[in-house]
Scaffold this motif. Structure first.
Motif, mmCIF file in Angstrom:
data_model
loop_
_atom_site.group_PDB
_atom_site.id
_atom_site.type_symbol
_atom_site.label_atom_id
_atom_site.label_comp_id
_atom_site.label_asym_id
_atom_site.label_seq_id
_atom_site.Cartn_x
_atom_site.Cartn_y
_atom_site.Cartn_z
ATOM 1 N N SER A 86 0.807 -1.221 0.000
ATOM 2 C CA SER A 86 0.000 0.000 0.000
ATOM 3 C C SER A 86 0.838 1.267 0.000
ATOM 4 C CB SER A 86 -0.903 0.005 1.233
ATOM 5 O OG SER A 86 -1.665 -1.167 1.296
ATOM 6 N N SER A 87 2.097 1.164 0.397
ATOM 7 C CA SER A 87 2.892 2.367 0.652
ATOM 8 C C SER A 87 3.033 3.262 -0.561
ATOM 9 C CB SER A 87 4.281 1.974 1.169
ATOM 10 O OG SER A 87 4.947 1.168 0.204
ATOM 11 N N ALA A 88 3.252 2.640 -1.722
ATOM 12 C CA ALA A 88 3.442 3.452 -2.927
ATOM 13 C C ALA A 88 2.184 4.244 -3.259
ATOM 14 C CB ALA A 88 3.813 2.546 -4.108
ATOM 15 N N ALA A 89 1.015 3.579 -3.077
ATOM 16 C CA ALA A 89 -0.234 4.242 -3.423
ATOM 17 C C ALA A 89 -0.623 5.309 -2.415
ATOM 18 C CB ALA A 89 -1.357 3.206 -3.534
ATOM 19 N N THR A 90 -0.162 5.166 -1.171
ATOM 20 C CA THR A 90 -0.591 6.104 -0.134
ATOM 21 C C THR A 90 0.300 7.329 -0.024
ATOM 22 O OG1 THR A 90 0.645 4.824 1.507
ATOM 23 C CG2 THR A 90 -1.691 4.315 1.250
ATOM 24 N N GLU A 91 1.317 7.438 -0.890
ATOM 25 C CA GLU A 91 2.161 8.633 -0.858
ATOM 26 C C GLU A 91 1.337 9.871 -1.172
ATOM 27 O OE1 GLU A 91 5.398 7.942 -3.495
ATOM 28 O OE2 GLU A 91 6.311 6.411 -2.260
ATOM 29 N N GLY A 92 0.332 9.703 -2.068
ATOM 30 C CA GLY A 92 -0.555 10.823 -2.352
ATOM 31 C C GLY A 92 -1.790 10.728 -1.487
ATOM 32 N N LYS A 93 -2.762 11.596 -1.761
ATOM 33 C CA LYS A 93 -3.971 11.604 -0.946
ATOM 34 C C LYS A 93 -5.045 10.683 -1.502
ATOM 35 C CE LYS A 93 -3.413 16.243 0.965
ATOM 36 N NZ LYS A 93 -4.023 17.574 1.136
ATOM 37 N N VAL A 94 -4.822 10.145 -2.682
ATOM 38 C CA VAL A 94 -5.839 9.303 -3.305
ATOM 39 C C VAL A 94 -5.183 8.092 -3.938
ATOM 40 C CG1 VAL A 94 -5.718 10.567 -5.496
ATOM 41 C CG2 VAL A 94 -7.784 9.279 -4.937
ATOM 42 N N ILE A 95 -5.855 6.960 -3.852
ATOM 43 C CA ILE A 95 -5.423 5.769 -4.573
ATOM 44 C C ILE A 95 -6.252 5.715 -5.856
ATOM 45 C CG2 ILE A 95 -7.005 4.347 -3.186
ATOM 46 C CD1 ILE A 95 -5.142 1.986 -3.691
ATOM 47 N N ARG A 96 -5.586 5.697 -6.985
ATOM 48 C CA ARG A 96 -6.270 5.778 -8.270
ATOM 49 C C ARG A 96 -6.536 4.361 -8.787
ATOM 50 N NH1 ARG A 96 -2.598 10.173 -8.622
ATOM 51 N NH2 ARG A 96 -3.714 12.171 -8.799
ATOM 52 N N GLN A 97 -7.788 3.956 -8.693
ATOM 53 C CA GLN A 97 -8.189 2.648 -9.187
ATOM 54 C C GLN A 97 -9.198 2.844 -10.323
ATOM 55 O OE1 GLN A 97 -8.084 -0.795 -6.435
ATOM 56 N NE2 GLN A 97 -8.973 0.646 -4.964
ATOM 57 N N TYR A 159 -13.821 11.108 -7.391
ATOM 58 C CA TYR A 159 -14.351 10.238 -8.441
ATOM 59 C C TYR A 159 -13.686 8.862 -8.440
ATOM 60 C CZ TYR A 159 -17.161 13.907 -10.519
ATOM 61 O OH TYR A 159 -18.119 14.868 -10.735
ATOM 62 N N TYR A 160 -12.634 8.702 -7.631
ATOM 63 C CA TYR A 160 -11.980 7.393 -7.545
ATOM 64 C C TYR A 160 -12.587 6.585 -6.409
ATOM 65 C CZ TYR A 160 -8.372 8.896 -10.822
ATOM 66 O OH TYR A 160 -7.700 9.322 -11.940
ATOM 67 N N PRO A 161 -12.714 5.262 -6.583
ATOM 68 C CA PRO A 161 -12.356 4.479 -7.763
ATOM 69 C C PRO A 161 -13.268 4.813 -8.945
ATOM 70 C CG PRO A 161 -13.510 3.116 -6.182
ATOM 71 C CD PRO A 161 -13.259 4.417 -5.503
ATOM 72 N N LEU A 162 -12.672 4.928 -10.125
ATOM 73 C CA LEU A 162 -13.387 5.336 -11.327
ATOM 74 C C LEU A 162 -13.931 4.091 -12.025
ATOM 75 C CD1 LEU A 162 -14.071 7.775 -13.161
ATOM 76 C CD2 LEU A 162 -11.940 7.326 -14.381
ATOM 77 N N MET A 324 -2.722 5.383 -13.195
ATOM 78 C CA MET A 324 -3.517 4.546 -12.306
ATOM 79 C C MET A 324 -2.613 3.645 -11.462
ATOM 80 S SD MET A 324 -6.501 5.575 -13.011
ATOM 81 C CE MET A 324 -6.951 6.812 -14.236
ATOM 82 N N ASP A 325 -3.034 3.412 -10.214
ATOM 83 C CA ASP A 325 -2.324 2.470 -9.356
ATOM 84 C C ASP A 325 -2.756 1.036 -9.646
ATOM 85 O OD1 ASP A 325 -0.895 4.442 -7.695
ATOM 86 O OD2 ASP A 325 -2.902 5.018 -7.059
ATOM 87 N N PHE A 326 -4.051 0.861 -9.906
ATOM 88 C CA PHE A 326 -4.568 -0.475 -10.192
ATOM 89 C C PHE A 326 -5.659 -0.366 -11.251
ATOM 90 C CE2 PHE A 326 -3.189 -0.460 -5.752
ATOM 91 C CZ PHE A 326 -2.265 -1.499 -5.761
ATOM 92 N N ILE A 327 -5.666 -1.332 -12.201
ATOM 93 C CA ILE A 327 -6.664 -1.364 -13.267
ATOM 94 C C ILE A 327 -7.336 -2.737 -13.272
ATOM 95 C CG2 ILE A 327 -7.066 -1.257 -15.753
ATOM 96 C CD1 ILE A 327 -4.773 0.690 -16.004
ATOM 97 N N TYR A 328 -8.685 -2.742 -13.246
ATOM 98 C CA TYR A 328 -9.472 -3.967 -13.283
ATOM 99 C C TYR A 328 -10.279 -3.958 -14.575
ATOM 100 C CZ TYR A 328 -8.500 -3.361 -8.299
ATOM 101 O OH TYR A 328 -7.873 -3.132 -7.087
ATOM 102 N N ILE A 329 -10.138 -4.988 -15.398
ATOM 103 C CA ILE A 329 -10.837 -5.045 -16.676
ATOM 104 C C ILE A 329 -11.758 -6.254 -16.651
ATOM 105 C CG2 ILE A 329 -10.606 -5.053 -19.181
ATOM 106 C CD1 ILE A 329 -7.642 -4.190 -18.711
ATOM 107 N N ASP A 330 -13.066 -6.005 -16.545
ATOM 108 C CA ASP A 330 -14.061 -7.074 -16.521
ATOM 109 C C ASP A 330 -14.624 -7.256 -17.924
ATOM 110 O OD1 ASP A 330 -15.541 -9.063 -15.381
ATOM 111 O OD2 ASP A 330 -16.933 -7.766 -14.307
ATOM 112 N N GLU A 331 -15.299 -8.385 -18.160
ATOM 113 C CA GLU A 331 -15.845 -8.714 -19.484
ATOM 114 C C GLU A 331 -14.761 -8.607 -20.556
ATOM 115 O OE1 GLU A 331 -20.463 -7.416 -19.544
ATOM 116 O OE2 GLU A 331 -19.068 -5.745 -19.559
#
Length: 479
Positions: A86-97, A159-162, A324-331
């Motif tokens: 989590s450390s890399a994503a928490t350096e900023g104020k938002v986790i971009r998913q 708006y995140y998680p987007l 983005m920190d994490f990308i989820y691609i469904d379908e």
């Protein structure tokens, strides 16, 4: 029946609401889903309908939100491995998913689910920042995304998680880069400022009339091709070959103009995964060439043209939108290889940042055709080992790609229906061996009889005939 362990998390969730509203209990995930959720590396999830693919993705996203929330609160109880991730994503104020799906209906359902979960992660305070999604007409993408800008530049943290559709993703990517693809189609009826605005009613009307999808291809283009070429071919097969292979396959990504040459396309018949002969491929390529001429003459485009242009612009200019920190691609089965390759520009954490989920036996979009092994090949060749990253990697990491996770426990369907569906899947394995991934048979914890098959006439809908048109019937598959 469903049983819930009265864990501290469930208790906190029940206590989180101060306004007396009814609360949905969080999903109790299966052991298979939990394995996916705690997996730290980029992963691939395949399973038939009802096996919990989307649940696994949303809970994985939710877990990341929880970790980030706890880290921002200075919580010291997080395990070491979790804190490191989590450390890399928490350096900023938002986790971009970023969560991308093809169907607007599924996107709407996921947005609601994620909003519930995010309120839970923030102890109920999130509802004060953004209210629950209004019951809009979720089939209209312009209504669903009317508040989301048309680029990835400086998206507000709230708006995140987007959660967006793939169509909206393409429009936002187009708006992030210079020289919009659609500027070449500008005519007097559309003001230039509206051309770059996907929320514009005029633009949406323009888009619908100019885009060639399968319906337009089969009804408006197919009858005008040389009958000597089309008489032994099927329109759906030819459209799939054009979109998924000639203009959207792995080879097309590397081609200078984003399209396979006739020689390279015909060579695909030599592969073990091909059941189309060389003569048929030659005919298909001739139809493709006629199609491109007709399409250009009509001033129209297909989605593959749009993606090829995005790929070309990304080669010549740097992507400068939100990373983005994490990308989820469904379908994921409804996307071509060239469409999936666009995501590599959005996320630098390739080893941990991607989750691909879908079922190649359940395709919604016409014109897409691949197996999950194709995605793994794309991921390895175009994301993990792209030219920019080769110099940053060391030899010992080579080949360390997550295995494909197979979800087999069905939570929507009883054993009788599963046995019938498996018998149909076995026929597909037998007669179309290269069309879908071979998976273990599904299981269910609920016993049930084999279902009754409803036969219908040529032009009648069996469901509407038996149950009436209540307005709540949802279409399935490519239809």
């Amino acid at each position: 029946m469903k049983f819930y362990s009265l864990s501290s998390g469930v208790v906190n969730h029940l206590l989180s609401d101060r306004e007396g509203r009814e609360l949905d209990l969080p999903f109790e995930v299966t052991d298979q889903e939990m394995e996916i959720i705690i997996q730290h590396r980029s992963s691939f999830i395949v399973g038939r309908s009802g096996t919990g693919k989307t649940t696994g993705l949303t809970m994985k996203l939710f877990q990341k939100e929880q970790w980030h929330h706890l880290a921002l609160q200075g919580c010291s109880v997080i395990e070491n491995s979790t804190a490191e991730q989590s450390s890399a994503a928490t350096e900023g104020k938002v986790i971009r998913q970023l969560f991308v799906t093809v169907s607007p209906k599924l996107c709407f359902a996921i947005k609601q689910h994620v909003t519930h979960l995010k309120r839970f992660a923030c102890g109920g305070s999130h509802s004060a920042q953004r209210s629950l999604i209004d019951m809009i007409d979720f089939d209209e993408e312009e209504s669903q995304f009317k508040d989301i800008q048309d680029s990835f530049h400086d998206i507000p943290p709230s708006y995140y998680p987007l959660v967006i559709t793939f169509h909206k993703f393409l429009m936002m990517l187009d708006g992030t880069l210079s020289n919009s693809y659609f500027s070449r189609f500008q005519d007097a009826s559309i003001p230039h400022d509206q051309l770059r605005n996907s929320r514009s009613v005029a633009f949406q009307a323009f888009f619908r009339t100019k885009e060639v999808n399968y319906e337009q291809f089969s009804s408006l283009y197919w009858p005008h091709f040389n009958t000597q070429l089309t008489k032994n071919l099927d329109a759906a097969c030819v459209f799939t070959e054009i979109i998924s292979h000639i203009k959207g396959g792995l080879g097309a990504i590397e081609a200078c103009d984003g399209k396979l040459s006739q020689e390279d396309y015909v060579k695909l018949s030599e592969g073990r995964s091909s059941d189309i002969t060389k003569p048929k491929r030659e005919q298909i390529y001739e139809i493709f060439q006629d199609y491109e001429k007709m399409k250009m003459g009509n001033g129209e485009f297909d989605m593959a043209d749009f993606v090829i242009d995005l790929q070309r612009r990304l080669k010549h200019e740097k992507y400068v939108g939100d990373q983005m920190d994490f990308i989820y691609i469904d379908e994921v089965k409804d996307l071509t290889m060239s469409q999936l390759a666009l995501f590599k520009h959005m996320c630098n954490t390739v080893d941990e940042g991607f989750v691909f989920s879908g079922d190649t036996a359940q395709t919604i979009a016409r014109g897409t055709d691949f197996r999950f092994q194709d995605i793994r090949h794309l991921f390895y060749k175009n994301l993990c080992w792209s030219q920019e990253l080769i110099s940053m990697r060391i030899e010992k990491t080579k080949g360390q790609i997550s295995e494909v996770y197979h979800l087999t426990q069905n939570i929507h369907t009883h054993a009788g229906i599963l046995k019938l569906s498996q018998s149909i899947i076995e026929l597909i394995y037998r007669f179309f061996p290269f069309s879908i991934d071979v998976l273990k048979p599904e299981s269910s914890l609920i016993y049930g009889e084999a279902p009754v098959v409803l036969e219908s006439g040529e032009n009648e809908n069996a469901i509407i005939k038996r149950f009436g048109n209540s307005g709540n019937i949802v279409g399935f598959g490519a239809e």
